[in-house]
Scaffold this active site. Structure first.
Site, mmCIF file in Angstrom:
data_model
loop_
_atom_site.group_PDB
_atom_site.id
_atom_site.type_symbol
_atom_site.label_atom_id
_atom_site.label_comp_id
_atom_site.label_asym_id
_atom_site.label_seq_id
_atom_site.Cartn_x
_atom_site.Cartn_y
_atom_site.Cartn_z
ATOM 1 N N ARG A 37 15.423 -156.757 63.447
ATOM 2 C CA ARG A 37 16.911 -157.234 63.238
ATOM 3 C C ARG A 37 17.247 -158.047 64.464
ATOM 4 O O ARG A 37 18.138 -159.076 64.059
ATOM 5 C CB ARG A 37 17.659 -155.860 63.092
ATOM 6 C CG ARG A 37 17.526 -155.424 61.823
ATOM 7 C CD ARG A 37 18.184 -153.882 61.538
ATOM 8 N NE ARG A 37 18.397 -153.636 60.120
ATOM 9 C CZ ARG A 37 18.753 -152.445 59.864
ATOM 10 N NH1 ARG A 37 18.989 -151.429 60.506
ATOM 11 N NH2 ARG A 37 18.501 -152.406 58.512
ATOM 12 N N LYS A 201 15.612 -140.594 43.018
ATOM 13 C CA LYS A 201 16.467 -140.125 42.228
ATOM 14 C C LYS A 201 16.782 -141.299 41.048
ATOM 15 O O LYS A 201 17.177 -142.338 41.549
ATOM 16 C CB LYS A 201 17.844 -139.681 42.870
ATOM 17 C CG LYS A 201 17.351 -138.421 43.639
ATOM 18 C CD LYS A 201 18.769 -138.034 44.150
ATOM 19 C CE LYS A 201 18.580 -136.833 45.077
ATOM 20 N NZ LYS A 201 19.717 -136.380 45.815
ATOM 21 N N GLY A 354 15.132 -151.153 53.133
ATOM 22 C CA GLY A 354 14.739 -149.542 52.966
ATOM 23 C C GLY A 354 13.128 -149.410 52.939
ATOM 24 O O GLY A 354 12.488 -150.077 53.591
ATOM 25 N N GLY A 377 20.741 -150.278 51.244
ATOM 26 C CA GLY A 377 21.853 -150.197 50.316
ATOM 27 C C GLY A 377 22.541 -151.474 49.836
ATOM 28 O O GLY A 377 22.993 -151.472 48.908
HETATM 29 P P1 AMP Z 1 15.004 -143.205 47.802
HETATM 30 O O1 AMP Z 1 15.928 -142.786 48.823
HETATM 31 O O2 AMP Z 1 15.931 -142.619 46.478
HETATM 32 O O3 AMP Z 1 14.634 -144.869 47.441
HETATM 33 O O4 AMP Z 1 13.707 -142.480 47.678
HETATM 34 C C1 AMP Z 1 12.938 -142.838 48.637
HETATM 35 C C2 AMP Z 1 11.960 -141.367 48.903
HETATM 36 O O5 AMP Z 1 11.580 -141.108 47.561
HETATM 37 C C3 AMP Z 1 10.652 -141.344 49.652
HETATM 38 O O6 AMP Z 1 11.206 -140.567 51.236
HETATM 39 C C4 AMP Z 1 9.639 -140.953 49.064
HETATM 40 O O7 AMP Z 1 9.188 -139.878 49.481
HETATM 41 C C5 AMP Z 1 10.441 -140.194 47.828
HETATM 42 N N1 AMP Z 1 9.807 -140.048 46.614
HETATM 43 C C6 AMP Z 1 9.012 -141.080 46.105
HETATM 44 N N2 AMP Z 1 8.201 -140.414 44.981
HETATM 45 C C7 AMP Z 1 8.464 -139.115 45.075
HETATM 46 C C8 AMP Z 1 8.071 -138.052 44.270
HETATM 47 N N3 AMP Z 1 7.002 -138.302 43.154
HETATM 48 N N4 AMP Z 1 8.401 -136.867 44.349
HETATM 49 C C9 AMP Z 1 9.386 -136.439 45.542
HETATM 50 N N5 AMP Z 1 9.770 -137.713 46.318
HETATM 51 C C10 AMP Z 1 9.454 -138.974 45.978
#
Ligand code: AMP
Length: 649
Positions: A37, A201, A354, A377
């Site tokens: 950064r 999610k 991210g 974000g």
């Molecule tokens: P996000 O912050 O929503 O972009 O999610 C990122 C996180 O999703 C990472 O820490 C991954 O470990 C988690 N992730 C990805 N695939 C899976 C999965 N199949 N089950 C549980 N966690 C997951």
């Protein structure tokens, strides 16, 4: 000065330039563990140093929650930035961020110097975007440059609030790059356009999925959120991550894709584990056929090929979110394969910040991507199609103008009250961008101030004497004006020069007195028709301005208003062309820069006066160096509101 969008349009020489950077770097024992950064911020800082700006950097770091936390001080960033720039970056250690130390450090700056303020989140107002801290930050600067894309989706003092209180704002190179790449990818993509979404999610990516389905040719869904889609379609998913509240939503999205002719690719196989751990037993099964006691933690090999094939034929790919629990080696394969497919394709590849950015960098594919966003974000909200407040504040800012009326010897006190009451609702919505001032006959001041109460109209006088009090029959003293509630005073109007023997010297005495009493002078200057025809306009005006400002401090001058009123255009119906007016107003700004510096010149308000009307105002006010108008006859009617309402970009 005009509000510019790109820093390339501005010469920053001598200007105090507040730059919001994203220096939110990871620290371990006071050492920076990833300096990407900092490196990303260098081009903007170098441009400003090159121009000879006084560069004041600011950023947040971590979450100190509104109080000084030494372990989250930006001091180590100043040290590393100094090394990267090859020039000292002075650290303005100050627990109040804009406290006495920071102010003193800024006051001592020379052109080309760089200082870094303390962590903006030491102040509790920062994340609440409270005006007082925004104003404090703005008080340090003539210009605000936002180069912090990582916080662009937040409305905080240091990236949004501050923009309200500086005259000029722009975005830096880093921010510009993000806007260009993400903007083009989403709004003007080369097709086929594919988006790959992963992560944990569905709920956090609802708006992204929804928005992208209107834009992409193919939408690929992997990661934890794919299991909600699998279950929605009747599959069994064991203990996999699932948001039951979003099953209907998942089906709606599948239907929306079909209706729009968008191809939606979901995993066809998946790596499952009997435990959420690196030591778990694993196997590969068909999607939607996960036995009880098992959970899906990565996409399977067939899915990797399916996704990689899709990417091969794409022209634009946007990727946000990992395909599996990539933090564990055992479940990182899917994310790695997608990263490799992106590195190998000829398509424009945009990586949302991210986790996906981290994965790409870790695998050493960073320089194979077209653009890796610096904001997780923020890039997500960009992909949602939202307007980011940090970008809007720096680019959509309307420039402040002043619309000042000079009623001359017109309007009795009761007429004054009537007109102000009519004007009040008509100008009410302009308080943020226009200083509305009515300079009225002395006898009208008291009732005018009363009538204007609670509105955005400020009252001024048309003249004032330079003595405090005594045997000056018929004159008005500064104390009388302030006591009556006047805030402004016109000084040296050509009619006073012509009929009442006002000279440059008396103008100067009055200007000094006005400042002494906290009145804001609107200082008039202008040439006669003969002077214009003789070609001595600029020389004449320069002399008038120089004498008027004798003994005026830089701080006072920065708050002053100068009205250029060509005498040949006053009350004659003749209006200077916008170009004629701009030439002289530009010359006035130059003379102020010569007497003081670029910073005072940028802050002073320069008006054009002389037969300004609702129809001539827009052309005149749009000029770079014209900050509004001193309006005669047209300020005696409710139509004055039309002049007030001019929006300057
Ligand atoms: P996000 O912050 O929503 O972009 O999610 C990122 C996180 O999703 C990472 O820490 C991954 O470990 C988690 N992730 C990805 N695939 C899976 C999965 N199949 N089950 C549980 N966690 C997951």
């Amino acid at each position: 000065m005009l509000n510019k969008v790109s820093i390339d349009d501005i010469n920053f020489k001598g200007l105090r330039t507040l730059v919001r950077c994203d220096f939110n770097v990871p620290l371990q024992d006071g050492k920076i563990t990833d300096e990407n950064r900092l490196v990303a911020s260098l081009p903007t800082i170098r441009k400003l140093i090159g121009d000879g700006a006084k560069v004041i950097l600011c950023s947040h770091l971590g979450k100190p929650k509104g109080e000084p936390k030494p372990e989250l001080s930006l001091a180590p960033v100043a040290v590393r930035l100094s090394e990267l720039l090859g020039q000292e970056v002075k650290f303005a250690a100050d627990p109040e961020v804009v406290g006495p130390n920071a102010k003193a450090a800024v006051a001592a700056m020379k052109d080309g110097d760089v200082i870094l303020l303390e962590n903006t989140r030491y102040r509790k107002e920062e994340t609440k975007n409270e005006d007082n801290f925004s104003k404090e930050l703005a008080s340090l600067a003539d210009i605000f440059v936002n180069d912090a894309f990582g916080t662009a989706h937040r409305a905080h003092c240091s990236n949004v609030g501050v923009a309200k209180y500086v005259k000029t704002t722009a975005v830096g190179y880093l921010m510009q790059k993000e806007i260009t790449f993400l903007g083009n990818a989403v709004n003007n993509p080369k097709r086929p356009f594919i988006a790959i979404l992963g992560g944990s999610k569905v709920s956090s990516k609802i708006s992204v999925i929804n928005n992208l389905l209107d834009k992409v040719d193919t939408l690929i869904i992997g990661g934890g959120m794919a299991y909600t889609f699998m279950k929605a379609q009747g599959g069994t998913i064991g203990n996999s991550l699932c948001e039951d509240d979003y099953l209907d939503y998942a089906n709606d999205m599948i239907k929306k894709a079909a209706d729009k002719g968008v191809k939606m690719l979901l995993p066809v196989d998946t790596v499952i584990a009997d435990d959420f751990s690196e030591n778990a037993n694993t196997k590969v099964v068909k999607a939607g056929q996960i036995p009880d006691g098992w959970q899906g933690l990565d996409i399977g090999p067939e899915t990797c090929s399916l996704f990689a094939d899709a990417v091969k034929n794409a022209k634009t790919v946007v990727w946000n979110g990992p395909m599996g629990v990539f933090e564990m080696k055992k479940f990182a394969k899917g994310t790695e394969e997608v990263a490799r497919a992106l590195a190998d394709t000829d398509a424009v590849t945009i990586i949302g910040g991210g986790d996906s950015a981290a994965a790409v960098n870790q695998l050493g594919y960073g320089d194979k991507m077209t653009h890796i966003s610096t904001g997780g974000g923020a890039s997500l909200e960009f992909l949602e199609g939202k307007e980011l407040p940090g970008i809007a504040a720096a680019t959509d800012k309307k420039r402040h103008i002043m619309a000042a009326g000079n009623w001359k010897m017109n309007m009795t006190p009761s007429q004054a009250v009537e007109l102000i009451n009519t004007l009040k609702p008509l100008v009410a919505d302009k308080s943020d961008t226009t200083d509305v001032v009515l300079c009225v006959p002395a006898i009208d001041i008291l009732p005018a101030v009363e009538a204007a109460k609670g509105s955005c109209i400020h009252i001024g006088a048309e003249n004032m004497y330079f003595e405090e009090k005594g045997a000056y029959t018929g004159e008005i003293s500064p104390d009388m004006l302030t006591d009556a509630g006047a805030e402004y005073v016109i000084i040296g109007h050509s009619e006073r020069r012509q009929y009442f023997a006002e000279t440059d010297e008396t103008v100067n005495k009055k200007v000094l007195k006005a400042f002494e009493h906290g009145l804001k002078p609107i200082i008039c200057c202008g040439e006669t028709l003969t002077q214009r025809e003789q070609g001595i306009t600029i020389d004449w005006i320069r002399q008038q301005v120089k004498i008027a400002f004798l003994g005026v401090t830089a701080e006072q001058a920065a708050s002053a208003t100068i009205a250029y009123e060509p005498i040949w255009a006053i009350g004659t119906g003749k209006v200077a062309t916008a170009e004629q007016a701009e030439e002289v107003c530009g010359a006035i700004r130059n003379v102020i820069a010569e007497i003081y510096d670029a910073s005072v010149a940028a802050n002073i308000t320069i008006l054009y006066g002389g037969s300004v009307s609702a129809s001539s105002a827009p052309g005149l006010f749009a000029m770079e160096d014209i900050d509004g108008g001193l309006v005669g006859g047209a300020s005696l009617k409710p139509d004055f509101a039309k002049i007030v309402k001019f929006d300057k970009q």
